[in-house]
Write a protein that holds these residues in place. Structure first.
Motif, PDB file in Angstrom:
ATOM      1  N   ILE A 186       0.848  -1.200   0.000  1.00 50.39           N
ATOM      2  CA  ILE A 186       0.000   0.000   0.000  1.00 50.39           C
ATOM      3  C   ILE A 186       0.884   1.251   0.000  1.00 50.39           C
TER       4      ILE A 186
ATOM      5  N   GLU B  38     -23.842   7.784   6.995  1.00 53.09           N
ATOM      6  CA  GLU B  38     -23.660   6.433   6.450  1.00 53.09           C
ATOM      7  C   GLU B  38     -23.208   5.477   7.557  1.00 53.09           C
TER       8      GLU B  38
ATOM      9  N   ARG C 190     -25.306   2.217   8.863  1.00 57.50           N
ATOM     10  CA  ARG C 190     -24.746   0.866   8.705  1.00 57.50           C
ATOM     11  C   ARG C 190     -24.600   0.172  10.057  1.00 57.50           C
ATOM     12  N   MET C 191     -24.216   0.938  11.065  1.00 60.06           N
ATOM     13  CA  MET C 191     -24.011   0.355  12.384  1.00 60.06           C
ATOM     14  C   MET C 191     -25.351  -0.045  13.020  1.00 60.06           C
TER      15      MET C 191
ATOM     16  N   LYS D  34     -26.541  -3.266  11.820  1.00 65.07           N
ATOM     17  CA  LYS D  34     -25.789  -4.372  12.436  1.00 65.07           C
ATOM     18  C   LYS D  34     -26.002  -4.415  13.949  1.00 65.07           C
TER      19      LYS D  34
ATOM     20  N   PHE E  98     -11.664   3.212  14.628  1.00 63.42           N
ATOM     21  CA  PHE E  98     -10.984   2.558  13.509  1.00 63.42           C
ATOM     22  C   PHE E  98     -11.185   3.360  12.218  1.00 63.42           C
ATOM     23  N   LEU E  99     -12.448   3.751  11.974  1.00 62.57           N
ATOM     24  CA  LEU E  99     -12.728   4.477  10.733  1.00 62.57           C
ATOM     25  C   LEU E  99     -12.078   5.857  10.737  1.00 62.57           C
TER      26      LEU E  99
ATOM     27  N   ILE F 240      -8.501   5.649   9.485  1.00 60.21           N
ATOM     28  CA  ILE F 240      -8.259   5.525   8.040  1.00 60.21           C
ATOM     29  C   ILE F 240      -8.829   6.721   7.282  1.00 60.21           C
TER      30      ILE F 240
ATOM     31  N   TYR G 210     -11.905   8.040   7.341  1.00 60.39           N
ATOM     32  CA  TYR G 210     -13.250   7.904   6.782  1.00 60.39           C
ATOM     33  C   TYR G 210     -14.103   9.154   6.998  1.00 60.39           C
TER      34      TYR G 210
ATOM     35  N   PHE H 248      -8.724  -3.151   2.273  1.00 61.91           N
ATOM     36  CA  PHE H 248      -9.357  -1.833   2.376  1.00 61.91           C
ATOM     37  C   PHE H 248      -9.436  -1.352   3.821  1.00 61.91           C
ATOM     38  N   GLN H 249      -9.416  -2.293   4.744  1.00 59.16           N
ATOM     39  CA  GLN H 249      -9.374  -1.897   6.151  1.00 59.16           C
ATOM     40  C   GLN H 249      -7.978  -1.420   6.552  1.00 59.16           C
TER      41      GLN H 249
ATOM     42  N   LYS I  72     -20.020   4.504  -2.860  1.00 64.02           N
ATOM     43  CA  LYS I  72     -20.915   3.394  -2.514  1.00 64.02           C
ATOM     44  C   LYS I  72     -20.132   2.074  -2.458  1.00 64.02           C
TER      45      LYS I  72
ATOM     46  N   TYR J  93     -17.002   1.693  -1.940  1.00 65.70           N
ATOM     47  CA  TYR J  93     -16.103   1.711  -0.776  1.00 65.70           C
ATOM     48  C   TYR J  93     -16.875   1.386   0.504  1.00 65.70           C
ATOM     49  N   ASN J  94     -18.056   2.012   0.667  1.00 69.30           N
ATOM     50  CA  ASN J  94     -18.847   1.739   1.874  1.00 69.30           C
ATOM     51  C   ASN J  94     -19.220   0.265   1.966  1.00 69.30           C
ATOM     52  N   ASP J  95     -19.570  -0.297   0.815  1.00 74.31           N
ATOM     53  CA  ASP J  95     -19.910  -1.731   0.829  1.00 74.31           C
ATOM     54  C   ASP J  95     -18.700  -2.570   1.231  1.00 74.31           C
TER      55      ASP J  95
ATOM     56  N   ILE K 143     -16.079  -1.585   3.068  1.00 75.25           N
ATOM     57  CA  ILE K 143     -15.564  -1.315   4.406  1.00 75.25           C
ATOM     58  C   ILE K 143     -16.524  -1.798   5.503  1.00 75.25           C
ATOM     59  N   PHE K 144     -17.815  -1.819   5.212  1.00 68.71           N
ATOM     60  CA  PHE K 144     -18.780  -2.185   6.247  1.00 68.71           C
ATOM     61  C   PHE K 144     -19.222  -3.641   6.165  1.00 68.71           C
ATOM     62  N   ASN K 145     -18.817  -4.321   5.085  1.00 71.36           N
ATOM     63  CA  ASN K 145     -19.288  -5.714   4.982  1.00 71.36           C
ATOM     64  C   ASN K 145     -18.196  -6.717   5.301  1.00 71.36           C
TER      65      ASN K 145
END
Lengths: 542, 70
Positions: free
Chosen positions: A405, A427, A431-432, A435, A448-449, A452, A454, B38-39, B62, B64-66, B68-70
């Motif tokens: 990377i 977002e 998403r959280m 889950k 964590f996010l 990086i 985010y 990606f993490q 979109k 990227y979100n898929d 990173i969150f999946n």
């Protein structure tokens, strides 16, 4: 990407992107004329002329405002055209049409016949060269060479023609066995290109290339005669380094496999030294310097690598001969090997100066090597051997993704995408919530996010609600645990004077006014969990 | 999704013309071997990588979100 093309007389500078884009049609015609060079055929580099090519760094400038060149390399006209051709992929500017005109206006036949006559070959020879590619009839006759001496001349062989054609097309002898490099050659039509490729398959020019001087001018690199003595001098490779290089060599490896293994391991073990080492010591052989190269003292310059590598190669087998070689006779050095009974001649340019990403770096990242020049490897024996050994090596030396990377980040542009903090926070909580992630897990996910990037460029601080007594005022474990259990912990996030409150216990995010947050603090409804980590402008009540 | 990206990357690597392109897509190819890559990279790097794979800016977020969150 930018090109600065300097005609080899050095009197004209062309900055293709910035200059040609503004040329008038008339000026373009002049430019085309200027690159239809006569009598500029260069027998070493191939092509009709040499240009200097460089990228320059858009983000840097010297104090006088001039641009900083990342690298400069001599290229032949054919390479120059190929590079322009590659630019077409961008298709962003109206200059593309102008550049296409530049390449389409080149009169190949005229260049073959007019430009190339020299002491060795006359213009008739070059006319025949062109006809071999252009005319099916001449091509067929050329394949029946022995019956057509009257056309091709008794003084020349088939190999002479094919080698000269290769040079005309700007293909250096190092590339002759790597025909990939000419598939995109833009000035030949497909029919001519196909004929050339067929010739290359039929006519074996290896013998001609290897000849009496396999390390001489016919090769990609000129033999560096003064080095041979130094390679053979009585000096010892550091034993630990030698063990590292040789120990895990597989017992079933062939001679070619062993050569590949050694080169790969040396590239993996050694690093390129800062240039100061050249200035400090020069490139002259020094026994102490060669013997000092070890796994710990692993910085080398090109000549040290070449002498070391050739020295180890020469201990391997009597069938193999290794030399230091030097491109165009100047200071840069590489290693050349010859295995005569297999018709194999390879040059190893570990520290390849014309490519910013040298093989020492590539080995460590497990990337394809760029410094191996296949001067003669007609049956792809060496190539296949190298692929086999390198694959073995890559399996055994798993490369950390982090390194890959980092290397990728070095290659890509600095231009950043816009990160919308508000959108990404929304977002994130959506998403959280799906889950069912709340509380401490939500906190961990947030952190964590954030790491990086985010959420973009944010500052954040942890806050509690409705403080009765602070964390630090509690001393006994029982009340401390009760405090932690009942704590409503939230996060204030600040980005460009926008404030958000992220509630961890129910996974909600609110856009907050600064005044409202301050009011919560003023009314003792909110407090910083850690007074040392606060948001500027949002005051604590303490 | 990762397999789809790997296939795209492999195809782009095969179609590279210049050394620079081969370097870049060689790296991308190897990075994508790691399911968790990606993490491990910054969002800007990830966006650039997806952009290099040919995705349009409006689709990158979109995807990227898929990822990173999946």
């Amino acid at each position: 990407m930018n090109f600065i093309i300097v005609k080899d007389t050095g009197d004209i500078d062309y900055d293709i992107l910035n200059t040609i884009a503004h040329f008038s049609d008339e000026q373009i015609e002049q430019f085309i004329e200027s690159i239809k060079l006569k009598n500029r055929y260069n027998s070493v580099g191939g092509g009709w002329a040499k240009f200097r090519y460089s990228d320059y760094d858009e983000n840097m400038a010297l104090l006088d405002g001039s641009k900083v060149h990342n690298r400069i390399a001599s290229i032949s006209l054919s390479e120059f055209i190929e590079k322009i051709n590659n630019l077409f992929a961008f298709e962003e500017f109206d200059l593309i049409d102008k550049l296409k005109r530049v390449t389409s206006k080149i009169d190949v036949e005229k260049m073959f016949i007019d430009a190339l006559a020299n002491d060795k070959y006359n213009s008739n020879f070059y006319n025949i060269c062109f006809q071999i590619l252009k005319s099916g009839e001449t091509f067929d006759k050329f394949l029946n060479y022995d019956q057509n001496f009257e056309i091709f001349g008794e003084n020349f062989t088939q190999e002479d023609y094919v080698l000269e054609l290769s040079k005309i097309l700007g293909i250096t002898t190092s590339e002759i066995n790597n025909t990939n490099s000419i598939y995109n050659y833009p000035i030949l039509n497909q029919e001519m290109l196909n004929r050339y490729l067929e010739l290359r398959n039929i006519i074996n020019v290896d013998i001609k290339v290897l000849g009496d001087e396999p390390f001489g001018e016919e090769g990609c690199f000129a033999y560096y005669p003064s080095r041979q003595q130094e390679i053979d001098k009585d000096w010892q490779v550091n034993q630990k380094l030698l063990n590292y290089v040789m120990d895990d060599m597989k017992p079933d490896y062939t001679l070619l496999d062993k050569v590949c293994h050694i080169y790969i391991k040396l590239c993996y073990a050694l690093r390129y030294s800062n240039v100061y080492k050249v200035y400090e010591y020069g490139t002259d052989y020094m026994k102490e310097r060669q013997e000092a190269i070890s796994l710990d003292n692993n910085e080398v310059i090109c000549s040290e690598f070449a002498i070391l590598c050739a020295h180890i190669f020469n201990q391997l087998d009597d069938r193999l001969e290794a030399r230091c070689v030097a491109p165009d006779g100047w200071g840069h050095e590489a290693v050349g090997i010859l295995i005569r009974d297999k018709n194999i001649r390879i040059d190893f340019e570990a520290i390849n100066v014309n490519n910013g990403f040298n093989d020492l770096g590539r080995a460590k990242l497990g990337l394809p090597f760029a410094g191996i020049h296949y001067i003669c490897d007609r049956n792809n024996e060496f190539k296949e051997s190298f692929e086999k050994v390198y694959n073995n090596f890559r399996k055994e030396n798993k490369v950390e993704t982090g390194n890959l990377i980092s290397a990728y980040e070095q290659l890509v542009s600095q231009k950043d995408f816009v990160i919308d903090t508000s959108q990404n926070l929304t977002e994130f909580v959506e998403r959280m919530r799906i889950k069912n992630v709340i509380g401490n897990e939500l906190l961990n996910s947030f952190m964590f996010l954030e790491k990086i990037g985010y959420f973009g460029d944010i500052k954040y601080a942890f806050v509690g609600e409705d403080r009765k007594i602070t964390f630090t005022e509690r001393t006994d474990i029982e009340s401390l645990m009760k405090f932690l259990d009942g704590l409503e912990e939230n996060i204030i996030i600040c980005n460009d004077n926008n404030y958000y409150l992220l509630r961890l216990n129910d996974c909600q995010v609110y856009l907050m006014k600064k005044e409202a947050l301050n009011a919560l603090f003023d009314n003792d409804k909110m407090f910083y969990i850690d007074e040392d980590h606060t948001i500027e402008g949002i005051r604590s009540s303490r | 999704m990762m397999n789809e990206l790997r296939n795209i990357s492999k195809e782009m690597l095969n179609n590279c013309v210049t050394v620079e392109e081969r370097d870049k897509f060689g790296l991308i190819n190897r990075i994508l071997q790691d399911d968790k890559c990606f993490q491990k990279m910054k969002i800007q790097t990830a966006y650039k990588l997806l952009s290099d794979l040919g995705f349009k800016t409006e689709d990158i977020k979109k995807i990227y979100n898929d990822l990173i969150f999946n």
